[in-house]
Scaffold this motif. Structure first.
Motif, mmCIF file in Angstrom:
data_model
loop_
_atom_site.group_PDB
_atom_site.id
_atom_site.type_symbol
_atom_site.label_atom_id
_atom_site.label_comp_id
_atom_site.label_asym_id
_atom_site.label_seq_id
_atom_site.Cartn_x
_atom_site.Cartn_y
_atom_site.Cartn_z
ATOM 1 N N ALA A 161 0.836 -1.205 0.000
ATOM 2 C CA ALA A 161 0.000 0.000 0.000
ATOM 3 C C ALA A 161 0.872 1.255 0.000
ATOM 4 O O ALA A 161 0.578 2.221 -0.704
ATOM 5 C CB ALA A 161 -0.935 -0.014 1.204
ATOM 6 N N LYS A 162 1.962 1.214 0.744
ATOM 7 C CA LYS A 162 2.908 2.344 0.768
ATOM 8 C C LYS A 162 3.485 2.570 -0.630
ATOM 9 O O LYS A 162 3.550 3.701 -1.122
ATOM 10 C CB LYS A 162 4.024 2.070 1.778
ATOM 11 C CG LYS A 162 5.082 3.152 1.870
ATOM 12 C CD LYS A 162 6.123 2.766 2.931
ATOM 13 C CE LYS A 162 7.125 3.853 3.194
ATOM 14 N NZ LYS A 162 8.165 3.961 2.201
ATOM 15 N N LEU A 175 2.196 1.726 -3.534
ATOM 16 C CA LEU A 175 1.138 2.237 -4.401
ATOM 17 C C LEU A 175 0.962 3.741 -4.205
ATOM 18 O O LEU A 175 0.944 4.500 -5.177
ATOM 19 C CB LEU A 175 -0.176 1.505 -4.105
ATOM 20 C CG LEU A 175 -1.419 2.050 -4.806
ATOM 21 C CD1 LEU A 175 -1.355 1.770 -6.293
ATOM 22 C CD2 LEU A 175 -2.665 1.445 -4.195
ATOM 23 N N ILE A 176 0.849 4.172 -2.971
ATOM 24 C CA ILE A 176 0.640 5.591 -2.682
ATOM 25 C C ILE A 176 1.826 6.417 -3.156
ATOM 26 O O ILE A 176 1.649 7.460 -3.786
ATOM 27 C CB ILE A 176 0.379 5.795 -1.173
ATOM 28 C CG1 ILE A 176 -0.982 5.194 -0.796
ATOM 29 C CG2 ILE A 176 0.450 7.276 -0.799
ATOM 30 C CD1 ILE A 176 -1.200 5.044 0.689
ATOM 31 N N GLU A 177 3.029 5.953 -2.892
ATOM 32 C CA GLU A 177 4.218 6.722 -3.261
ATOM 33 C C GLU A 177 4.410 6.819 -4.772
ATOM 34 O O GLU A 177 5.075 7.742 -5.245
ATOM 35 C CB GLU A 177 5.463 6.138 -2.588
ATOM 36 C CG GLU A 177 5.477 6.382 -1.104
ATOM 37 C CD GLU A 177 6.659 5.775 -0.387
ATOM 38 O OE1 GLU A 177 6.968 6.238 0.721
ATOM 39 O OE2 GLU A 177 7.279 4.820 -0.921
ATOM 40 N N VAL A 204 2.008 7.499 -6.790
ATOM 41 C CA VAL A 204 1.060 8.500 -7.263
ATOM 42 C C VAL A 204 1.207 9.838 -6.539
ATOM 43 O O VAL A 204 1.110 10.891 -7.152
ATOM 44 C CB VAL A 204 -0.388 7.968 -7.109
ATOM 45 C CG1 VAL A 204 -1.403 8.993 -7.581
ATOM 46 C CG2 VAL A 204 -0.557 6.661 -7.862
ATOM 47 N N VAL A 238 -6.255 0.248 2.030
ATOM 48 C CA VAL A 238 -5.625 0.644 0.766
ATOM 49 C C VAL A 238 -6.352 1.837 0.153
ATOM 50 O O VAL A 238 -5.751 2.882 -0.095
ATOM 51 C CB VAL A 238 -5.558 -0.539 -0.224
ATOM 52 C CG1 VAL A 238 -4.978 -0.084 -1.558
ATOM 53 C CG2 VAL A 238 -4.719 -1.673 0.354
ATOM 54 N N GLU A 239 -7.650 1.687 -0.083
ATOM 55 C CA GLU A 239 -8.403 2.767 -0.717
ATOM 56 C C GLU A 239 -8.445 4.006 0.169
ATOM 57 O O GLU A 239 -8.306 5.132 -0.312
ATOM 58 C CB GLU A 239 -9.834 2.319 -1.035
ATOM 59 C CG GLU A 239 -9.907 1.177 -2.020
ATOM 60 C CD GLU A 239 -9.945 -0.188 -1.340
ATOM 61 O OE1 GLU A 239 -9.436 -0.327 -0.203
ATOM 62 O OE2 GLU A 239 -10.456 -1.133 -1.956
ATOM 63 N N TYR A 244 -5.074 5.767 0.292
ATOM 64 C CA TYR A 244 -4.836 6.401 -1.011
ATOM 65 C C TYR A 244 -5.584 7.737 -1.082
ATOM 66 O O TYR A 244 -5.005 8.770 -1.422
ATOM 67 C CB TYR A 244 -5.280 5.461 -2.131
ATOM 68 C CG TYR A 244 -5.061 6.013 -3.507
ATOM 69 C CD1 TYR A 244 -3.841 5.859 -4.147
ATOM 70 C CD2 TYR A 244 -6.066 6.704 -4.169
ATOM 71 C CE1 TYR A 244 -3.634 6.371 -5.420
ATOM 72 C CE2 TYR A 244 -5.862 7.212 -5.437
ATOM 73 C CZ TYR A 244 -4.644 7.041 -6.058
ATOM 74 O OH TYR A 244 -4.436 7.556 -7.314
ATOM 75 N N ALA A 249 -4.027 10.226 1.303
ATOM 76 C CA ALA A 249 -2.758 10.751 0.809
ATOM 77 C C ALA A 249 -2.977 11.772 -0.303
ATOM 78 O O ALA A 249 -2.311 12.814 -0.347
ATOM 79 C CB ALA A 249 -1.861 9.617 0.313
ATOM 80 N N VAL A 250 -3.919 11.499 -1.200
ATOM 81 C CA VAL A 250 -4.222 12.454 -2.273
ATOM 82 C C VAL A 250 -4.700 13.770 -1.672
ATOM 83 O O VAL A 250 -4.237 14.854 -2.041
ATOM 84 C CB VAL A 250 -5.262 11.881 -3.261
ATOM 85 C CG1 VAL A 250 -5.793 12.961 -4.194
ATOM 86 C CG2 VAL A 250 -4.655 10.735 -4.071
#
Length: 126
Positions: A19-20, A22-24, A26, A97-98, A101, A104-105
């Motif tokens: 998950a980290k 994935l976020i990083e 984007v 996860v969602e 995300y 973070a956005v």
């Protein structure tokens, strides 16, 4: 401007790290830390790992903790008490996860911790 930090608490080290990652991929300007597994990287959670992750991403903007299962939330609550810092919150009833995300956005857009938590509540209503 400092953005709200994100901590990912999972019983699985691979889920937290994935998950980290994935976020990083984007969101580039938000501090994200993973706290997955036990101290021996077994399935479970670890308060010391959570505290370390909080320290990695903490700023005056605050930190939001995302978790996967109920016992991870209990350890997150303990970590908040032990951290002795203000403005650390748990995203409750939000998928790790969602939710992380979206959090973070929004953090990357400069939103504050309360605004992010409100948005998460609306986005992931039961």
């Amino acid at each position: 401007m400092t953005n709200v930090g994100i901590v990912l608490i999972s019983h699985s080290p691979k889920i937290a790290e994935g998950a980290k990652e994935l976020i990083e991929q984007v969101v580039k300007n938000v501090p994200v830390a993973a706290a997955g597994g036990t101290d021996t990287n077994e399935i479970g959670t670890n308060v010391e790992k959570i505290l370390s992750a909080i320290d990695q991403v903490y700023s005056e903007a605050g930190v939001i903790l995302f978790y996967d299962l109920g016992s991870a939330m209990m350890n997150a609550e303990v970590a908040i008490e032990l951290a002795g810092k203000g403005n650390i919150r748990i995203a409750e009833n939000v998928p790790i996860v969602e939710g992380a995300y979206v959090g973070a956005v929004e953090s990357g857009m400069g939103h504050g911790i309360e605004q992010i938590l409100e948005s998460l509540g609306k986005s992931f209503k039961k």
